[in-house]
Design an enzyme around this catalytic site. Sequence first.
Site, PDB file in Angstrom:
ATOM      1  N   SER A  82      -6.112  -1.046   6.024  1.00 36.40           N
ATOM      2  CA  SER A  82      -6.995  -0.240   6.870  1.00 36.40           C
ATOM      3  C   SER A  82      -7.858  -1.031   7.840  1.00 36.40           C
ATOM      4  O   SER A  82      -8.491  -0.437   8.715  1.00 36.40           O
ATOM      5  CB  SER A  82      -7.888   0.652   6.005  1.00 36.40           C
ATOM      6  OG  SER A  82      -7.120   1.671   5.411  1.00 36.40           O
ATOM      7  N   SER A 112      -7.090   3.103   8.066  1.00 36.57           N
ATOM      8  CA  SER A 112      -8.056   4.178   8.151  1.00 36.57           C
ATOM      9  C   SER A 112      -9.267   3.856   9.026  1.00 36.57           C
ATOM     10  O   SER A 112     -10.054   4.752   9.350  1.00 36.57           O
ATOM     11  CB  SER A 112      -8.535   4.551   6.744  1.00 36.57           C
ATOM     12  OG  SER A 112      -9.206   3.477   6.130  1.00 36.57           O
ATOM     13  N   LYS A 156     -18.285   2.170   9.760  1.00 40.54           N
ATOM     14  CA  LYS A 156     -17.330   3.208   9.388  1.00 40.54           C
ATOM     15  C   LYS A 156     -18.005   4.262   8.508  1.00 40.54           C
ATOM     16  O   LYS A 156     -18.846   3.928   7.656  1.00 40.54           O
ATOM     17  CB  LYS A 156     -16.160   2.545   8.647  1.00 40.54           C
ATOM     18  CG  LYS A 156     -14.972   3.440   8.345  1.00 40.54           C
ATOM     19  CD  LYS A 156     -13.880   2.576   7.702  1.00 40.54           C
ATOM     20  CE  LYS A 156     -12.673   3.393   7.269  1.00 40.54           C
ATOM     21  NZ  LYS A 156     -11.648   2.534   6.624  1.00 40.54           N
TER      22      LYS A 156
END
Length: 476
Positions: A181, A157, A82
């Site tokens: 997330s 997220s 990420k």
Amino acid sequence: MSNKDLWRLSATETAASTIAGDVTAEAVTEANLARMEAANPALNAVVVPLAEEARARARDLDRARAAGAPCGPLHGVAVTIKINVDQKGQANSNGVVALKDVIAPGDAPVVSNLLKAGAVVIGRTNTPEFSFRADTDNPLFGRTNNPWGDHISAGGSSGGAGAAVMAGIGALAHGNDIGGSLRFPAAANGAVTVKPGLSRVAAYNPSQTAERGMLAQAMSVQGLIVRSAADLHLSMPALIAPDARDPFHTPLPWRGEPLEGPIKVGFTKETYEFEMHPEVSAALDDARAALVDAGYQVEDIDPPLLREAGMVGYRTLMGEVLALMEPAIRAQGSAEINDIFDEYFRQFVPYKDVELLQMMAKRSYYARAWSEFQQDYPLVLAPFLPQPFFGPDRDLEGAEGVREVLGSALWSYAMNYMGLPAACVPARLANLPKGPQPINVQIVARRWREDLAVDACIAIENRIGRMCDPLWTRMG
């Protein structure tokens, strides 16, 4: 299986094949890069492809194995990282245009631990601005789409991570979770994850210029999103390896002591003031039946203080965000993210001053209640969201949108506030008017016992099946 189809393998199957020498790390990497080239343009899940770096890494792994070097447990397994975590030489932009040139001087512990285990990083995945939405879109890289279709948000997220791994781009996807997330993208895309408990995974970004707030340190965790539940047992021991840069990391083994007798699972459909959709109810029933068939003792329970812990937890986090992050959000964030934060602050009124400190301290009260409760029920099977996953930009649709996206997610952020492990696993594929979509449930585990939650996920997956299989048929 031909080399071009090696992307279909789970991480467990990949590692077994590369370690045995049945396939090379280079062949696995090429297959995953080809899948990324084919699937990613429609998804925008991987926003920083690292093809050449991945090829070089795979060749090095193959040479080392041929020379007799020992193989790590993730030898040749393709992973994504990420974009809000440091990877040496790459930008840690966190989806913010103003941060696009913040280049990491070194690897975060999760990256270095994955590399030590033999993984091959093939790209970096998208996140919303400041990693603070349950949907994934930003002015820097744009929107990430769900491989099931445009009727479902990819979640956030870690939306890029969830969309990538389910589409077959890498067998493991790194993500992180401060309020959901990891689990939001797992639920949106039909993936499996376990949010580790407090201090389980070492965390640090070499590019950081200041320490995070105390509550962020206590609530945020690093983890992995996968499409086969057993891959968590393979990969998480590498992820939880110690790193001296995190002085509060807890160096416990992945597997705890076996529990005596059938494991008791508390079962609830409680969603408080939020209406439960029939498909969510059916998914919970299916998950319960799977656990009963696997030998678990499932009993109805009344979860202690869950709603209160969730609301206090989110208001407390918003208090810290207001104090420490708001200037950056206002100065560097888009109009859309500022509108969303305005609504966050309206619905989850931030605690301030002495009250903020008091509510930070009250974490122990809620965590203690659950610690005592989970002496009897080491696992709890509960809803994740009360409704099927929402559509893109739902949180931009005013008060009702934010209420559906985060207001109803009591079961999500309560677990972060208390620091408890929580897995998210698909238990049903619903055929809804806008199109098919997976329905995930949540399994809360006793502190330090992520392994028990993963065992339960495997039992559910063994009965329900992996969601990637019907998804790949749909994708063609």
